[in-house]
Design a protein around this motif. Structure first.
Motif, PDB file in Angstrom:
ATOM      1  N   TYR A 174       0.800  -1.228   0.000  1.00 23.38           N
ATOM      2  CA  TYR A 174       0.000   0.000   0.000  1.00 23.38           C
ATOM      3  C   TYR A 174       0.832   1.277   0.000  1.00 23.38           C
ATOM      4  O   TYR A 174       0.266   2.368   0.030  1.00 23.38           O
ATOM      5  N   ALA A 175       2.140   1.173  -0.045  1.00 27.03           N
ATOM      6  CA  ALA A 175       2.985   2.374  -0.024  1.00 27.03           C
ATOM      7  C   ALA A 175       2.674   3.274  -1.214  1.00 27.03           C
ATOM      8  O   ALA A 175       2.711   2.839  -2.373  1.00 27.03           O
ATOM      9  N   ASP A 176       2.335   4.528  -0.926  1.00 23.07           N
ATOM     10  CA  ASP A 176       2.061   5.531  -1.973  1.00 23.07           C
ATOM     11  C   ASP A 176       0.961   5.097  -2.943  1.00 23.07           C
ATOM     12  O   ASP A 176       0.956   5.496  -4.108  1.00 23.07           O
ATOM     13  N   ARG A 177       0.024   4.308  -2.464  1.00 22.42           N
ATOM     14  CA  ARG A 177      -1.058   3.814  -3.322  1.00 22.42           C
ATOM     15  C   ARG A 177      -2.272   4.718  -3.134  1.00 22.42           C
ATOM     16  O   ARG A 177      -2.880   4.729  -2.073  1.00 22.42           O
ATOM     17  N   PRO A 178      -2.645   5.479  -4.140  1.00 24.04           N
ATOM     18  CA  PRO A 178      -3.727   6.446  -3.972  1.00 24.04           C
ATOM     19  C   PRO A 178      -5.117   5.841  -4.159  1.00 24.04           C
ATOM     20  O   PRO A 178      -5.275   4.791  -4.789  1.00 24.04           O
ATOM     21  N   LEU A 179      -6.095   6.513  -3.628  1.00 29.84           N
ATOM     22  CA  LEU A 179      -7.484   6.155  -3.852  1.00 29.84           C
ATOM     23  C   LEU A 179      -7.879   6.539  -5.274  1.00 29.84           C
ATOM     24  O   LEU A 179      -7.482   7.599  -5.774  1.00 29.84           O
ATOM     25  N   ASN A 180      -8.646   5.689  -5.926  1.00 24.99           N
ATOM     26  CA  ASN A 180      -9.187   6.000  -7.252  1.00 24.99           C
ATOM     27  C   ASN A 180     -10.374   6.943  -7.046  1.00 24.99           C
ATOM     28  O   ASN A 180     -11.539   6.520  -7.014  1.00 24.99           O
ATOM     29  N   ARG A 181     -10.074   8.217  -6.901  1.00 21.69           N
ATOM     30  CA  ARG A 181     -11.097   9.173  -6.495  1.00 21.69           C
ATOM     31  C   ARG A 181     -12.201   9.356  -7.538  1.00 21.69           C
ATOM     32  O   ARG A 181     -13.381   9.475  -7.164  1.00 21.69           O
ATOM     33  N   PRO A 182     -11.907   9.411  -8.852  1.00 21.51           N
ATOM     34  CA  PRO A 182     -13.009   9.563  -9.807  1.00 21.51           C
ATOM     35  C   PRO A 182     -14.062   8.458  -9.684  1.00 21.51           C
ATOM     36  O   PRO A 182     -15.268   8.741  -9.732  1.00 21.51           O
ATOM     37  N   LEU A 183     -13.620   7.223  -9.513  1.00 23.53           N
ATOM     38  CA  LEU A 183     -14.579   6.133  -9.394  1.00 23.53           C
ATOM     39  C   LEU A 183     -15.278   6.189  -8.037  1.00 23.53           C
ATOM     40  O   LEU A 183     -16.492   5.958  -7.940  1.00 23.53           O
ATOM     41  N   TYR A 184     -14.530   6.503  -6.993  1.00 25.02           N
ATOM     42  CA  TYR A 184     -15.121   6.631  -5.659  1.00 25.02           C
ATOM     43  C   TYR A 184     -16.225   7.693  -5.667  1.00 25.02           C
ATOM     44  O   TYR A 184     -17.313   7.480  -5.110  1.00 25.02           O
ATOM     45  N   GLU A 185     -15.965   8.813  -6.296  1.00 26.88           N
ATOM     46  CA  GLU A 185     -16.962   9.888  -6.338  1.00 26.88           C
ATOM     47  C   GLU A 185     -18.167   9.496  -7.191  1.00 26.88           C
ATOM     48  O   GLU A 185     -19.306   9.886  -6.894  1.00 26.88           O
ATOM     49  N   THR A 186     -17.938   8.692  -8.226  1.00 29.83           N
ATOM     50  CA  THR A 186     -19.060   8.178  -9.013  1.00 29.83           C
ATOM     51  C   THR A 186     -19.941   7.274  -8.158  1.00 29.83           C
ATOM     52  O   THR A 186     -21.176   7.343  -8.221  1.00 29.83           O
ATOM     53  N   LEU A 187     -19.311   6.436  -7.343  1.00 31.21           N
ATOM     54  CA  LEU A 187     -20.070   5.544  -6.470  1.00 31.21           C
ATOM     55  C   LEU A 187     -20.894   6.329  -5.455  1.00 31.21           C
ATOM     56  O   LEU A 187     -22.066   6.014  -5.214  1.00 31.21           O
ATOM     57  N   THR A 188     -20.286   7.349  -4.865  1.00 32.15           N
ATOM     58  CA  THR A 188     -21.040   8.144  -3.892  1.00 32.15           C
ATOM     59  C   THR A 188     -22.195   8.871  -4.585  1.00 32.15           C
ATOM     60  O   THR A 188     -23.256   9.069  -3.985  1.00 32.15           O
ATOM     61  N   GLY A 189     -21.995   9.232  -5.841  1.00 29.87           N
ATOM     62  CA  GLY A 189     -23.066   9.852  -6.604  1.00 29.87           C
ATOM     63  C   GLY A 189     -24.220   8.885  -6.842  1.00 29.87           C
ATOM     64  O   GLY A 189     -25.395   9.275  -6.783  1.00 29.87           O
ATOM     65  N   LEU A 190     -23.897   7.625  -7.094  1.00 30.45           N
ATOM     66  CA  LEU A 190     -24.935   6.614  -7.268  1.00 30.45           C
ATOM     67  C   LEU A 190     -25.739   6.436  -5.982  1.00 30.45           C
ATOM     68  O   LEU A 190     -26.963   6.278  -6.022  1.00 30.45           O
TER      69      LEU A 190
END
Length: 210
Positions: free
Chosen positions: A92-108
């Motif tokens: 998990y070192a320096d592994r970022p969250l896939n924010r575009p997909l995460y935000e799409t999910l929260t939108g759903l």
């Protein structure tokens, strides 16, 4: 019109960069080719008649013990420069969250879809996942393999997911980066989206869910 009411997302390789990238981080830190590290993991799994990280993902072995066994499996050809009992720290070192997909999910979710995480997980890696998504209450339900003893593509974990919300298979949609996991869900009657990249996944979600 789609009957989907429940969207289940995988974590690793979907809400994070590809798993291959994480494995490369570990190999680089260990000072060995990624092919040799993966081969060692495969040999270790074959000895137990399981798939790759299955013992970890089912919660049957600690990361510390698994790392000790993997180190012994790699010897004498390779001596890792790191303690493989801390495998997840490097994964998990320096592994970022896939924010575009995460935000799409929260939108759903805001649109009325119920949202869940259905993940093959490792107990010792939870601290890293929590750091990436501090507020997991965005998910109505989180089902983790190391807690249930079930893992994808076992049909029983999909059944458990259905029962968690009392929904029929046709109401469920899985976003997962692994073909076999998507195939197992589809066999139960789920809709599936094989995640390869954000552009493709977001386009397919738009077609399926509007």
């Amino acid at each position: 019109m789609s009957e989907v009411t429940m969207v289940w997302a995988d974590f690793g390789g979907v809400l994070t960069p590809p798993v291959d990238t994480a494995l490369r981080h570990v190999a680089d830190a260990a000072g060995m080719p990624v092919s040799e590290l993966l081969a060692g993991i495969r040999r270790l799994a074959d000895r137990d008649g399981v798939d790759l990280l299955e013992l970890l993902e089912r919660g049957r072995i600690s990361q510390r013990e698994w790392g000790r066994r993997l180190t012994a499996e790699l010897a004498p050809a390779w001596v890792p420069r790191i303690d493989l009992g801390d495998f997840g720290d490097y994964w998990y070192a320096d592994r970022p969250l896939n924010r575009p997909l995460y935000e799409t999910l929260t939108g759903l979710r805001r649109r009325g879809f119920r949202l869940g995480m259905l993940t093959n997980s490792v107990r010792e890696w939870e601290v890293h996942r929590a750091a990436m998504i501090p507020d997991q209450t965005v998910f109505d339900r989180v089902i983790k393999s190391h807690e249930t003893g079930l893992r994808k593509p076992d049909p029983e974990i999909y059944r458990l997911a259905e029962e968690a919300f009392g929904v029929a298979p046709r109401e469920c949609l899985l976003i997962d980066d692994t073909e076999i996991n998507c195939a197992a869900a589809a066999d139960r009657g789920w809709r599936t989206v094989r995640h390869v990249d954000n552009g493709t996944t977001l386009a397919v979600l738009g077609e399926l869910l509007g």
